[in-house]
Enzyme design. Structure first.
Site, PDB file in Angstrom:
ATOM      1  N   HIS A  60      49.848 -44.482 -42.120  1.00 44.71           N
ATOM      2  CA  HIS A  60      49.515 -43.204 -42.760  1.00 44.71           C
ATOM      3  C   HIS A  60      49.049 -42.230 -41.678  1.00 44.71           C
ATOM      4  O   HIS A  60      48.555 -42.641 -40.622  1.00 44.71           O
ATOM      5  CB  HIS A  60      48.405 -43.392 -43.787  1.00 44.71           C
ATOM      6  CG  HIS A  60      48.837 -44.122 -45.008  1.00 44.71           C
ATOM      7  ND1 HIS A  60      48.069 -44.148 -46.148  1.00 44.71           N
ATOM      8  CD2 HIS A  60      49.941 -44.848 -45.287  1.00 44.71           C
ATOM      9  CE1 HIS A  60      48.685 -44.861 -47.080  1.00 44.71           C
ATOM     10  NE2 HIS A  60      49.825 -45.305 -46.573  1.00 44.71           N
ATOM     11  N   GLU A  62      46.430 -40.422 -41.433  1.00 42.79           N
ATOM     12  CA  GLU A  62      45.030 -40.601 -41.071  1.00 42.79           C
ATOM     13  C   GLU A  62      44.848 -41.757 -40.097  1.00 42.79           C
ATOM     14  O   GLU A  62      44.117 -41.661 -39.107  1.00 42.79           O
ATOM     15  CB  GLU A  62      44.160 -40.884 -42.305  1.00 42.79           C
ATOM     16  CG  GLU A  62      44.195 -39.803 -43.355  1.00 42.79           C
ATOM     17  CD  GLU A  62      45.208 -40.092 -44.455  1.00 42.79           C
ATOM     18  OE1 GLU A  62      46.382 -40.415 -44.139  1.00 42.79           O
ATOM     19  OE2 GLU A  62      44.839 -39.984 -45.629  1.00 42.79           O
ATOM     20  N   CYS A  90      43.776 -42.218 -49.263  1.00 42.61           N
ATOM     21  CA  CYS A  90      43.801 -43.374 -50.158  1.00 42.61           C
ATOM     22  C   CYS A  90      42.627 -44.293 -49.795  1.00 42.61           C
ATOM     23  O   CYS A  90      41.884 -44.032 -48.840  1.00 42.61           O
ATOM     24  CB  CYS A  90      45.129 -44.122 -49.999  1.00 42.61           C
ATOM     25  SG  CYS A  90      45.313 -44.946 -48.381  1.00 42.61           S
ATOM     26  N   CYS A  93      42.707 -45.628 -46.099  1.00 41.67           N
ATOM     27  CA  CYS A  93      42.315 -44.619 -45.115  1.00 41.67           C
ATOM     28  C   CYS A  93      40.839 -44.256 -45.257  1.00 41.67           C
ATOM     29  O   CYS A  93      40.153 -44.055 -44.248  1.00 41.67           O
ATOM     30  CB  CYS A  93      43.204 -43.392 -45.245  1.00 41.67           C
ATOM     31  SG  CYS A  93      44.925 -43.748 -44.799  1.00 41.67           S
TER      32      CYS A  93
END
Length: 156
Positions: A60, A62, A90, A93
């Site tokens: 992701h 992040e 999410c 993260c």
């Protein structure tokens, strides 16, 4: 101009950098999410979504930005840093953000399906956790959401 106005202006500037990275993700066929980590007014980490191309569920924006910042700073603790991301993080993260001890998280669009900053769950307000990152939501939310809508509309 008071310090809150200066902080809001700074947030807008760095969110533009995150939006540019989201555009790179979209160009690569990935969900358009971008992220930057900032320390003392300097970007020290950058990332955009790569889970499809890397075949990696942890890739992701992040996570990539946090890894980049930790590498650049030589420390997994990012205590004096702010993460700017175009989409509400999410749970995975959010956990990484808390473990990195980020001072602030600034995000754009809310994520009603997997958001862990209050949309589905709020891991940042869990009193039993030992670190609490300060949250700012809705910065460039329309621009962030528009990129996501355009991406998914093109996929249908």
């Amino acid at each position: 101009m008071d310090s809150n106005d200066k902080m809001a202006d700074t947030d807008l500037v760095f969110m533009q950098d995150a939006l540019a990275l989201a555009d790179q993700a979209a160009a690569a066929g990935e969900v358009p999410v971008g992220a930057v980590v900032v320390r003392a007014g300097v970007i020290v980490g950058r990332g955009f979504n790569h889970p499809i191309s890397r075949r990696d569920p942890t890739a992701h924006a992040e996570m990539i930005a946090l890894r980049d910042a930790a590498h650049q700073l030589g420390n997994y603790r990012l205590v004096d840093c702010t993460l700017y991301v175009t989409l509400e993080p999410c749970a995975m993260c959010a956990g990484a953000i808390q473990h990195a001890r980020l001072a602030r998280l600034v995000y754009g669009a809310s994520d009603p399906k997997t958001g862990a900053c209050g949309s589905v769950v709020d891991l940042f307000s869990e009193a039993r956790l030992n670190h609490h990152t300060k949250l700012v939501s809705g910065v460039c939310a329309e621009a962030s959401a528009a990129r996501l809508k355009a991406f998914f509309a093109a996929r249908r």
